[in-house]
Write a protein that holds these residues in place. Sequence first.
Motif, PDB file in Angstrom:
ATOM      1  N   ARG A  87       0.861  -1.192   0.000  1.00 22.38           N
ATOM      2  CA  ARG A  87       0.000   0.000   0.000  1.00 22.38           C
ATOM      3  C   ARG A  87       0.891   1.233   0.000  1.00 22.38           C
ATOM      4  O   ARG A  87       1.332   1.684   1.039  1.00 22.38           O
ATOM      5  CB  ARG A  87      -0.883   0.035   1.239  1.00 22.38           C
ATOM      6  CG  ARG A  87      -1.941  -1.007   1.258  1.00 22.38           C
ATOM      7  CD  ARG A  87      -2.941  -0.718   2.358  1.00 22.38           C
ATOM      8  NE  ARG A  87      -2.353  -0.845   3.692  1.00 22.38           N
ATOM      9  CZ  ARG A  87      -3.027  -0.653   4.807  1.00 22.38           C
ATOM     10  NH1 ARG A  87      -4.301  -0.331   4.768  1.00 22.38           N
ATOM     11  NH2 ARG A  87      -2.462  -0.791   5.967  1.00 22.38           N
ATOM     12  N   ALA A  88       1.130   1.776  -1.169  1.00 24.75           N
ATOM     13  CA  ALA A  88       2.013   2.950  -1.264  1.00 24.75           C
ATOM     14  C   ALA A  88       1.449   4.151  -0.533  1.00 24.75           C
ATOM     15  O   ALA A  88       2.202   4.980  -0.029  1.00 24.75           O
ATOM     16  CB  ALA A  88       2.260   3.285  -2.725  1.00 24.75           C
ATOM     17  N   ALA A  89       0.135   4.263  -0.457  1.00 20.65           N
ATOM     18  CA  ALA A  89      -0.481   5.414   0.190  1.00 20.65           C
ATOM     19  C   ALA A  89      -0.428   5.328   1.718  1.00 20.65           C
ATOM     20  O   ALA A  89      -0.654   6.301   2.409  1.00 20.65           O
ATOM     21  CB  ALA A  89      -1.932   5.553  -0.263  1.00 20.65           C
ATOM     22  N   HIS A  90      -0.142   4.158   2.246  1.00 23.69           N
ATOM     23  CA  HIS A  90      -0.103   3.975   3.694  1.00 23.69           C
ATOM     24  C   HIS A  90       1.224   4.511   4.235  1.00 23.69           C
ATOM     25  O   HIS A  90       2.272   4.297   3.644  1.00 23.69           O
ATOM     26  CB  HIS A  90      -0.254   2.488   4.035  1.00 23.69           C
ATOM     27  CG  HIS A  90      -0.477   2.238   5.473  1.00 23.69           C
ATOM     28  ND1 HIS A  90       0.546   2.107   6.373  1.00 23.69           N
ATOM     29  CD2 HIS A  90      -1.616   2.113   6.193  1.00 23.69           C
ATOM     30  CE1 HIS A  90       0.061   1.898   7.578  1.00 23.69           C
ATOM     31  NE2 HIS A  90      -1.249   1.898   7.494  1.00 23.69           N
ATOM     32  N   PRO A  91       1.214   5.186   5.374  1.00 27.41           N
ATOM     33  CA  PRO A  91       2.447   5.775   5.915  1.00 27.41           C
ATOM     34  C   PRO A  91       3.566   4.759   6.149  1.00 27.41           C
ATOM     35  O   PRO A  91       4.730   5.092   6.039  1.00 27.41           O
ATOM     36  CB  PRO A  91       2.010   6.378   7.242  1.00 27.41           C
ATOM     37  CG  PRO A  91       0.539   6.479   7.191  1.00 27.41           C
ATOM     38  CD  PRO A  91       0.049   5.476   6.197  1.00 27.41           C
ATOM     39  N   ASP A  92       3.211   3.526   6.459  1.00 24.82           N
ATOM     40  CA  ASP A  92       4.233   2.508   6.729  1.00 24.82           C
ATOM     41  C   ASP A  92       4.539   1.640   5.513  1.00 24.82           C
ATOM     42  O   ASP A  92       5.303   0.691   5.619  1.00 24.82           O
ATOM     43  CB  ASP A  92       3.786   1.602   7.883  1.00 24.82           C
ATOM     44  CG  ASP A  92       3.648   2.366   9.180  1.00 24.82           C
ATOM     45  OD1 ASP A  92       4.412   3.329   9.388  1.00 24.82           O
ATOM     46  OD2 ASP A  92       2.763   2.010   9.975  1.00 24.82           O
ATOM     47  N   TYR A  93       3.946   1.958   4.368  1.00 22.24           N
ATOM     48  CA  TYR A  93       4.129   1.152   3.155  1.00 22.24           C
ATOM     49  C   TYR A  93       3.909  -0.330   3.440  1.00 22.24           C
ATOM     50  O   TYR A  93       4.772  -1.154   3.223  1.00 22.24           O
ATOM     51  CB  TYR A  93       5.524   1.371   2.548  1.00 22.24           C
ATOM     52  CG  TYR A  93       5.742   2.781   2.111  1.00 22.24           C
ATOM     53  CD1 TYR A  93       6.477   3.646   2.913  1.00 22.24           C
ATOM     54  CD2 TYR A  93       5.188   3.256   0.931  1.00 22.24           C
ATOM     55  CE1 TYR A  93       6.663   4.963   2.524  1.00 22.24           C
ATOM     56  CE2 TYR A  93       5.381   4.576   0.543  1.00 22.24           C
ATOM     57  CZ  TYR A  93       6.124   5.413   1.344  1.00 22.24           C
ATOM     58  OH  TYR A  93       6.307   6.701   0.964  1.00 22.24           O
ATOM     59  N   ASP A  94       2.754  -0.641   3.980  1.00 26.43           N
ATOM     60  CA  ASP A  94       2.404  -2.028   4.306  1.00 26.43           C
ATOM     61  C   ASP A  94       2.692  -2.970   3.150  1.00 26.43           C
ATOM     62  O   ASP A  94       2.274  -2.737   2.024  1.00 26.43           O
ATOM     63  CB  ASP A  94       0.910  -2.137   4.633  1.00 26.43           C
ATOM     64  CG  ASP A  94       0.635  -2.084   6.106  1.00 26.43           C
ATOM     65  OD1 ASP A  94       1.598  -2.132   6.886  1.00 26.43           O
ATOM     66  OD2 ASP A  94      -0.541  -2.005   6.474  1.00 26.43           O
ATOM     67  N   ILE A  95       3.368  -4.039   3.450  1.00 19.71           N
ATOM     68  CA  ILE A  95       3.623  -5.100   2.480  1.00 19.71           C
ATOM     69  C   ILE A  95       2.693  -6.253   2.820  1.00 19.71           C
ATOM     70  O   ILE A  95       2.498  -6.575   3.990  1.00 19.71           O
ATOM     71  CB  ILE A  95       5.091  -5.548   2.542  1.00 19.71           C
ATOM     72  CG1 ILE A  95       5.994  -4.397   2.136  1.00 19.71           C
ATOM     73  CG2 ILE A  95       5.326  -6.776   1.683  1.00 19.71           C
ATOM     74  CD1 ILE A  95       7.462  -4.659   2.342  1.00 19.71           C
ATOM     75  N   CYS A  96       2.123  -6.873   1.814  1.00 23.90           N
ATOM     76  CA  CYS A  96       1.232  -8.005   2.039  1.00 23.90           C
ATOM     77  C   CYS A  96       1.995  -9.122   2.746  1.00 23.90           C
ATOM     78  O   CYS A  96       3.109  -9.466   2.362  1.00 23.90           O
ATOM     79  CB  CYS A  96       0.651  -8.495   0.707  1.00 23.90           C
ATOM     80  SG  CYS A  96      -0.512  -9.866   0.910  1.00 23.90           S
ATOM     81  N   GLN A  97       1.387  -9.687   3.772  1.00 21.13           N
ATOM     82  CA  GLN A  97       2.018 -10.728   4.585  1.00 21.13           C
ATOM     83  C   GLN A  97       1.612 -12.141   4.167  1.00 21.13           C
ATOM     84  O   GLN A  97       1.770 -13.082   4.941  1.00 21.13           O
ATOM     85  CB  GLN A  97       1.673 -10.506   6.060  1.00 21.13           C
ATOM     86  CG  GLN A  97       2.156  -9.186   6.593  1.00 21.13           C
ATOM     87  CD  GLN A  97       3.663  -9.057   6.560  1.00 21.13           C
ATOM     88  OE1 GLN A  97       4.376  -9.928   7.046  1.00 21.13           O
ATOM     89  NE2 GLN A  97       4.154  -8.000   5.954  1.00 21.13           N
ATOM     90  N   LEU A  98       1.122 -12.290   2.940  1.00 21.91           N
ATOM     91  CA  LEU A  98       0.687 -13.585   2.433  1.00 21.91           C
ATOM     92  C   LEU A  98       1.662 -14.074   1.363  1.00 21.91           C
ATOM     93  O   LEU A  98       2.468 -13.300   0.847  1.00 21.91           O
ATOM     94  CB  LEU A  98      -0.726 -13.470   1.855  1.00 21.91           C
ATOM     95  CG  LEU A  98      -1.798 -13.036   2.869  1.00 21.91           C
ATOM     96  CD1 LEU A  98      -3.114 -12.787   2.162  1.00 21.91           C
ATOM     97  CD2 LEU A  98      -1.938 -14.054   3.975  1.00 21.91           C
ATOM     98  N   PRO A  99       1.593 -15.362   1.000  1.00 21.75           N
ATOM     99  CA  PRO A  99       2.502 -15.858  -0.034  1.00 21.75           C
ATOM    100  C   PRO A  99       2.116 -15.352  -1.426  1.00 21.75           C
ATOM    101  O   PRO A  99       0.955 -15.021  -1.676  1.00 21.75           O
ATOM    102  CB  PRO A  99       2.347 -17.385   0.060  1.00 21.75           C
ATOM    103  CG  PRO A  99       1.028 -17.606   0.693  1.00 21.75           C
ATOM    104  CD  PRO A  99       0.778 -16.428   1.573  1.00 21.75           C
ATOM    105  N   ALA A 100       3.091 -15.302  -2.300  1.00 17.35           N
ATOM    106  CA  ALA A 100       2.860 -14.882  -3.683  1.00 17.35           C
ATOM    107  C   ALA A 100       1.791 -15.765  -4.317  1.00 17.35           C
ATOM    108  O   ALA A 100       1.737 -16.972  -4.074  1.00 17.35           O
ATOM    109  CB  ALA A 100       4.160 -14.975  -4.485  1.00 17.35           C
ATOM    110  N   GLY A 101       0.924 -15.155  -5.113  1.00 13.27           N
ATOM    111  CA  GLY A 101      -0.115 -15.904  -5.815  1.00 13.27           C
ATOM    112  C   GLY A 101      -1.313 -16.273  -4.957  1.00 13.27           C
ATOM    113  O   GLY A 101      -2.155 -17.054  -5.388  1.00 13.27           O
ATOM    114  N   HIS A 102      -1.415 -15.719  -3.748  1.00 13.87           N
ATOM    115  CA  HIS A 102      -2.530 -16.074  -2.867  1.00 13.87           C
ATOM    116  C   HIS A 102      -3.864 -15.673  -3.485  1.00 13.87           C
ATOM    117  O   HIS A 102      -3.946 -14.771  -4.310  1.00 13.87           O
ATOM    118  CB  HIS A 102      -2.366 -15.408  -1.490  1.00 13.87           C
ATOM    119  CG  HIS A 102      -2.462 -13.918  -1.525  1.00 13.87           C
ATOM    120  ND1 HIS A 102      -3.658 -13.235  -1.473  1.00 13.87           N
ATOM    121  CD2 HIS A 102      -1.495 -12.970  -1.625  1.00 13.87           C
ATOM    122  CE1 HIS A 102      -3.421 -11.941  -1.520  1.00 13.87           C
ATOM    123  NE2 HIS A 102      -2.121 -11.749  -1.625  1.00 13.87           N
TER     124      HIS A 102
END
Length: 112
Positions: A87-102
């Motif tokens: 989430r580029a708009a989020h202050p912490d640049y949240d990265i998805c915590q799930l595996p690729a292709g979920h």
Amino acid sequence: MGVFGAPRPAARCTECTRLTYPELLFFFETTGDGETERQRCALQRGHPGAHTAGIAKHETGAEGAWWLQWDSGGHHCIELAHCTAYRAAHPDYDICQLPAGHWGYHSWLLTD
């Protein structure tokens, strides 16, 4: 859809399982990690296929982690890359915590 066309949060899967002693030992010996015996599926409720829970991140900084997948056939330990969405708009640049292709929404849109 939520406000301004953003997706509404979705419920996280409620299925849980317990790691076996050999699985706990494997994760501890392999990574020095292994969070807890009881694991809850990290995917969106209603997902197809096996349930999936992140067990241990790579200590080397590699892009990926050890995941536990389970279904009626039992547990499977597998090494998978992380989803690259953030989430580029989020202050912490949240990265998805799930595996690729979920399947389903990214982790920041899942609620307990």
